[in-house]
Design a protein around this motif. Structure first.
Motif, PDB file in Angstrom:
ATOM      1  N   LYS A 262     -54.170  -3.484  -9.787  1.00 34.39           N
ATOM      2  CA  LYS A 262     -55.545  -3.193  -9.844  1.00 34.39           C
ATOM      3  C   LYS A 262     -55.492  -3.420 -11.414  1.00 34.39           C
ATOM      4  CE  LYS A 262     -60.081  -2.715  -8.620  1.00 34.39           C
ATOM      5  NZ  LYS A 262     -61.506  -2.175  -7.695  1.00 34.39           N
ATOM      6  N   ARG A 263     -55.275  -1.942 -11.405  1.00 35.17           N
ATOM      7  CA  ARG A 263     -55.524  -1.130 -13.309  1.00 35.17           C
ATOM      8  C   ARG A 263     -54.763  -2.701 -14.611  1.00 35.17           C
ATOM      9  NH1 ARG A 263     -56.307   2.145 -16.630  1.00 35.17           N
ATOM     10  NH2 ARG A 263     -55.902   2.680 -18.201  1.00 35.17           N
ATOM     11  N   PHE A 264     -53.336  -3.083 -13.806  1.00 34.25           N
ATOM     12  CA  PHE A 264     -52.312  -3.620 -14.681  1.00 34.25           C
ATOM     13  C   PHE A 264     -53.131  -4.822 -14.813  1.00 34.25           C
ATOM     14  CE2 PHE A 264     -48.117  -3.694 -16.090  1.00 34.25           C
ATOM     15  CZ  PHE A 264     -48.028  -2.145 -16.304  1.00 34.25           C
ATOM     16  N   SER A 265     -54.084  -5.828 -13.827  1.00 39.26           N
ATOM     17  CA  SER A 265     -54.893  -7.021 -13.814  1.00 39.26           C
ATOM     18  C   SER A 265     -55.865  -6.613 -14.500  1.00 39.26           C
ATOM     19  CB  SER A 265     -54.741  -7.366 -12.451  1.00 39.26           C
ATOM     20  OG  SER A 265     -55.696  -8.284 -11.891  1.00 39.26           O
ATOM     21  N   TYR A 266     -56.728  -5.718 -14.673  1.00 40.10           N
ATOM     22  CA  TYR A 266     -57.585  -5.290 -15.250  1.00 40.10           C
ATOM     23  C   TYR A 266     -57.285  -5.551 -16.968  1.00 40.10           C
ATOM     24  CZ  TYR A 266     -62.074  -3.746 -17.331  1.00 40.10           C
ATOM     25  OH  TYR A 266     -62.704  -3.664 -18.534  1.00 40.10           O
ATOM     26  N   ILE A 267     -56.444  -4.845 -17.326  1.00 46.27           N
ATOM     27  CA  ILE A 267     -56.317  -4.889 -18.546  1.00 46.27           C
ATOM     28  C   ILE A 267     -54.999  -6.335 -19.086  1.00 46.27           C
ATOM     29  CG2 ILE A 267     -53.974  -3.929 -20.120  1.00 46.27           C
ATOM     30  CD1 ILE A 267     -54.723  -1.450 -18.850  1.00 46.27           C
ATOM     31  N   MET A 268     -54.810  -6.684 -17.963  1.00 42.97           N
ATOM     32  CA  MET A 268     -53.789  -8.601 -19.090  1.00 42.97           C
ATOM     33  C   MET A 268     -54.839  -9.438 -18.839  1.00 42.97           C
ATOM     34  SD  MET A 268     -51.048  -7.710 -19.332  1.00 42.97           S
ATOM     35  CE  MET A 268     -51.288  -6.318 -19.801  1.00 42.97           C
ATOM     36  N   LEU A 269     -55.841  -9.699 -17.541  1.00 43.01           N
ATOM     37  CA  LEU A 269     -56.703 -10.566 -17.937  1.00 43.01           C
ATOM     38  C   LEU A 269     -57.876 -10.297 -19.286  1.00 43.01           C
ATOM     39  CD1 LEU A 269     -57.910 -10.835 -14.273  1.00 43.01           C
ATOM     40  CD2 LEU A 269     -57.240 -11.971 -15.970  1.00 43.01           C
ATOM     41  N   ARG A 270     -57.831  -8.934 -19.888  1.00 44.59           N
ATOM     42  CA  ARG A 270     -58.708  -8.828 -20.729  1.00 44.59           C
ATOM     43  C   ARG A 270     -57.619  -8.813 -22.209  1.00 44.59           C
ATOM     44  NH1 ARG A 270     -60.641  -8.469 -17.188  1.00 44.59           N
ATOM     45  NH2 ARG A 270     -63.022  -7.709 -16.518  1.00 44.59           N
ATOM     46  N   LEU A 271     -55.994  -8.783 -21.566  1.00 45.36           N
ATOM     47  CA  LEU A 271     -55.688  -9.262 -23.157  1.00 45.36           C
ATOM     48  C   LEU A 271     -55.849 -10.636 -23.340  1.00 45.36           C
ATOM     49  CD1 LEU A 271     -53.556  -8.351 -25.301  1.00 45.36           C
ATOM     50  CD2 LEU A 271     -51.669  -8.633 -23.188  1.00 45.36           C
ATOM     51  N   ASP A 272     -55.730 -11.883 -21.795  1.00 43.01           N
ATOM     52  CA  ASP A 272     -55.985 -13.386 -21.681  1.00 43.01           C
ATOM     53  C   ASP A 272     -56.778 -14.085 -22.533  1.00 43.01           C
ATOM     54  OD1 ASP A 272     -54.897 -16.275 -20.994  1.00 43.01           O
ATOM     55  OD2 ASP A 272     -55.550 -15.236 -18.647  1.00 43.01           O
ATOM     56  N   TYR A 273     -58.248 -13.290 -22.425  1.00 46.18           N
ATOM     57  CA  TYR A 273     -59.165 -13.226 -22.446  1.00 46.18           C
ATOM     58  C   TYR A 273     -59.440 -13.645 -23.866  1.00 46.18           C
ATOM     59  CZ  TYR A 273     -60.952 -13.873 -17.370  1.00 46.18           C
ATOM     60  OH  TYR A 273     -60.634 -13.700 -16.409  1.00 46.18           O
ATOM     61  N   ALA A 274     -59.150 -12.242 -24.331  1.00 40.71           N
ATOM     62  CA  ALA A 274     -58.701 -12.420 -26.037  1.00 40.71           C
ATOM     63  C   ALA A 274     -57.928 -12.919 -26.782  1.00 40.71           C
ATOM     64  CB  ALA A 274     -58.764 -10.703 -26.682  1.00 40.71           C
ATOM     65  N   GLY A 275     -57.066 -13.574 -26.287  1.00 39.38           N
ATOM     66  CA  GLY A 275     -56.238 -14.477 -26.526  1.00 39.38           C
ATOM     67  C   GLY A 275     -56.779 -15.394 -26.759  1.00 39.38           C
ATOM     68  N   ILE A 276     -57.511 -16.426 -25.628  1.00 46.06           N
ATOM     69  CA  ILE A 276     -58.021 -17.359 -26.044  1.00 46.06           C
ATOM     70  C   ILE A 276     -58.710 -17.780 -27.130  1.00 46.06           C
ATOM     71  CG2 ILE A 276     -59.474 -19.186 -24.592  1.00 46.06           C
ATOM     72  CD1 ILE A 276     -57.971 -18.274 -21.504  1.00 46.06           C
ATOM     73  N   ALA A 277     -60.066 -16.848 -26.428  1.00 45.26           N
ATOM     74  CA  ALA A 277     -60.820 -16.486 -27.876  1.00 45.26           C
ATOM     75  C   ALA A 277     -59.931 -16.336 -29.353  1.00 45.26           C
ATOM     76  CB  ALA A 277     -61.734 -15.191 -27.627  1.00 45.26           C
ATOM     77  N   ALA A 278     -58.763 -15.576 -29.568  1.00 44.52           N
ATOM     78  CA  ALA A 278     -58.279 -16.139 -30.508  1.00 44.52           C
ATOM     79  C   ALA A 278     -57.904 -16.978 -31.410  1.00 44.52           C
ATOM     80  CB  ALA A 278     -57.610 -14.928 -30.689  1.00 44.52           C
ATOM     81  N   LEU A 279     -56.734 -17.695 -30.078  1.00 43.67           N
ATOM     82  CA  LEU A 279     -56.588 -18.939 -30.586  1.00 43.67           C
ATOM     83  C   LEU A 279     -57.932 -20.663 -31.028  1.00 43.67           C
ATOM     84  CD1 LEU A 279     -54.681 -21.669 -30.421  1.00 43.67           C
ATOM     85  CD2 LEU A 279     -55.004 -21.873 -27.987  1.00 43.67           C
ATOM     86  N   ILE A 280     -58.815 -20.185 -30.234  1.00 43.76           N
ATOM     87  CA  ILE A 280     -59.965 -20.903 -30.698  1.00 43.76           C
ATOM     88  C   ILE A 280     -60.343 -20.639 -32.209  1.00 43.76           C
ATOM     89  CG2 ILE A 280     -62.759 -22.094 -29.643  1.00 43.76           C
ATOM     90  CD1 ILE A 280     -61.693 -21.184 -27.562  1.00 43.76           C
ATOM     91  N   SER A 281     -60.742 -19.099 -32.432  1.00 39.51           N
ATOM     92  CA  SER A 281     -60.905 -19.101 -33.679  1.00 39.51           C
ATOM     93  C   SER A 281     -60.243 -19.574 -34.578  1.00 39.51           C
ATOM     94  CB  SER A 281     -62.000 -17.586 -33.552  1.00 39.51           C
ATOM     95  OG  SER A 281     -62.432 -16.831 -32.959  1.00 39.51           O
ATOM     96  N   THR A 282     -59.190 -18.943 -35.414  1.00 37.84           N
ATOM     97  CA  THR A 282     -58.220 -19.019 -36.042  1.00 37.84           C
ATOM     98  C   THR A 282     -57.322 -20.584 -36.038  1.00 37.84           C
ATOM     99  OG1 THR A 282     -56.631 -18.988 -34.006  1.00 37.84           O
ATOM    100  CG2 THR A 282     -57.158 -16.800 -35.284  1.00 37.84           C
ATOM    101  N   SER A 283     -58.043 -21.440 -34.678  1.00 33.70           N
ATOM    102  CA  SER A 283     -57.854 -22.531 -34.681  1.00 33.70           C
ATOM    103  C   SER A 283     -59.214 -23.393 -36.218  1.00 33.70           C
ATOM    104  CB  SER A 283     -58.399 -23.724 -33.373  1.00 33.70           C
ATOM    105  OG  SER A 283     -57.390 -23.081 -32.586  1.00 33.70           O
ATOM    106  N   PHE A 284     -60.611 -22.986 -36.645  1.00 28.91           N
ATOM    107  CA  PHE A 284     -61.460 -23.497 -37.033  1.00 28.91           C
ATOM    108  C   PHE A 284     -60.921 -23.256 -38.365  1.00 28.91           C
ATOM    109  CE2 PHE A 284     -63.896 -23.615 -33.613  1.00 28.91           C
ATOM    110  CZ  PHE A 284     -65.473 -24.354 -33.646  1.00 28.91           C
ATOM    111  N   TYR A 285     -59.891 -21.875 -39.003  1.00 27.72           N
ATOM    112  CA  TYR A 285     -59.751 -21.694 -40.465  1.00 27.72           C
ATOM    113  C   TYR A 285     -58.832 -22.826 -40.919  1.00 27.72           C
ATOM    114  CZ  TYR A 285     -60.846 -17.134 -38.920  1.00 27.72           C
ATOM    115  OH  TYR A 285     -60.984 -15.773 -38.262  1.00 27.72           O
TER     116      TYR A 285
END
Length: 390
Positions: free
Chosen positions: A222-245
């Motif tokens: 459960k702890r791994f799942s929590y950490i990995m999902l947060r990392l996944d959402y952060a990656g999606i946000a990073a891709l969208i944001s940097t796509s604007f640059y």
């Protein structure tokens, strides 16, 4: 002797579960232990999962559930319902790693005329015969032309920012010596900055790798799942944001106010999305549509700078060319978000797409395709700005 053996068996069974003891207490201990391990790491069905692993009720089987980390890592080479989720983005990660290396090596100078590196010195001496020989080594068709022909062709070959066009559309060089040399030199050694383009490539790689790691490792605990999902959402946000640059920077590099405004806005929006994704409630299945809409809203915020770019450069072919790429990219991302939210096609035939063809795999493929489309648009931006400047 019998008492000692009984004592040994008692110590050996210490810390084992009742199920373990039942298997190991049988006469064939070695065979029973191997059988237990095989059963223990068997794929399970949806109804057998703990609550934190229940995300898509239309995927009925082939789940890994709370496996040891070693077995989880080795499962990247086995078949389960996350195998293609892992590999679609892992292959995408290596694709963009290769593109990054290629871009760093091959694209630093879009206008690549290595044999003319000494051209500024030639111009300073105003030696047209030497200039003709220098150009002829690169352009054999110039070998038999006169000096004034050479200068006219040279002027036409230079980018727009390096020449002045008079009313008769005849190209006239601003200066034969110092001025032209000083204008050509930046083209040879100082192309337009690449950091927005590499920021996008870095965001794409981070998104793809974090997504792949999330799908591989989340079943550990459960702890791994929590950490990995947060990392996944952060990656999606990073891709969208940097796509604007790249589109924002290269479209508005001559308008610093708008450039900083748009880049600052999408950066803050990305950070806000990452912070929102840290909330535990964000990962609940009932917020699936909310997650998709949040990331879709981030992408739609790019409509404003695109329209602004078209207004500023409405008569420039590059504006239309890059906008076509951006519309295609947005369509791929939008279609991926729609498939992700609606869980098509598995909702139509539950259990039929457990291994291959379910919505998350299609979403991954569309994300990689959209990111690659954006890479091609970035190359167009680089060539445009290297040749034209402001």
């Amino acid at each position: 002797m019998g008492k000692n053996r009984a004592k040994f068996e008692e110590v050996k069974s210490c810390g084992e579960t009742n199920e373990d003891q039942k298997v190991l207490s049988s006469p064939k201990e070695g065979k029973g232990k191997r059988l237990w391990k095989k059963v223990k790491y068997q794929l399970v069905e949806y109804h057998s999962l703990p609550g934190y692993l229940k995300d898509n009720e239309y995927i009925l089987g082939h789940y890994r559930s709370e496996w040891p980390l070693r077995q989880v890592l080795l499962s990247v080479f086995t078949i389960h319902n996350e195998t293609l989720n892992v590999w679609t983005h892992l292959i995408g990660f290596f694709l963009f790693l290769s593109l990054t290396i290629y871009t760093a090596i091959k694209v630093p100078a879009v206008v690549d005329i290595p044999k003319l590196q000494n051209l500024p010195n030639v111009l300073r001496k105003a030696d047209l015969q030497k200039l003709g020989r220098e150009l002829a080594t690169c352009l054999p068709s110039l070998r038999h032309m006169r000096d004034w022909h050479i200068m006219e062709i040279l002027c036409k070959c230079l980018p727009e920012r390096f020449s002045h066009i008079n009313h008769t559309d005849v190209c006239v060089l601003p200066s034969m010596k110092e001025e032209v040399a000083n204008l050509i030199a930046p083209l040879m050694v100082r192309p337009i900055t690449r950091w927005p383009f590499f920021a996008f490539l870095g965001g794409a790689m981070f998104c793809l790798f974090s997504s792949s790691a999330c799908h591989l490792l989340s079943c550990h605990s459960k702890r791994f799942s929590y950490i990995m999902l947060r990392l996944d959402y952060a990656g999606i946000a990073a891709l969208i944001s940097t796509s604007f640059y790249p589109p924002v920077y290269y479209s508005f590099m001559c308008y610093p106010l708008f450039c900083n405004l748009y880049i600052g806005f999408i950066t803050l929006l990305g950070i806000g999305t990452i912070l929102a994704s840290l909330l535990p409630v964000f990962q609940n299945p009932e917020y699936r549509n909310f997650r998709a809409l949040l990331f879709l809203a981030m992408g739609l915020s790019g409509v404003a700078p695109i329209l602004h770019k078209l207004i500023l450069f409405w008569n420039h072919p590059v504006a239309l060319h890059t906008t076509g790429y951006e519309i295609l990219m947005g369509s791929l991302y939008g279609l991926g978000a729609l498939v992700y939210a609606t869980r098509v096609p598995e909702r139509w035939m539950p259990g039929k797409f457990d291994i291959a063809g379910h919505s998350h795999q299609l979403f991954h493929v569309l994300v990689v395709a959209g990111a690659y489309t954006h890479y091609q648009a970035g190359l167009v931006y680089l060539r445009w700005r290297d040749l034209q400047g402001c």
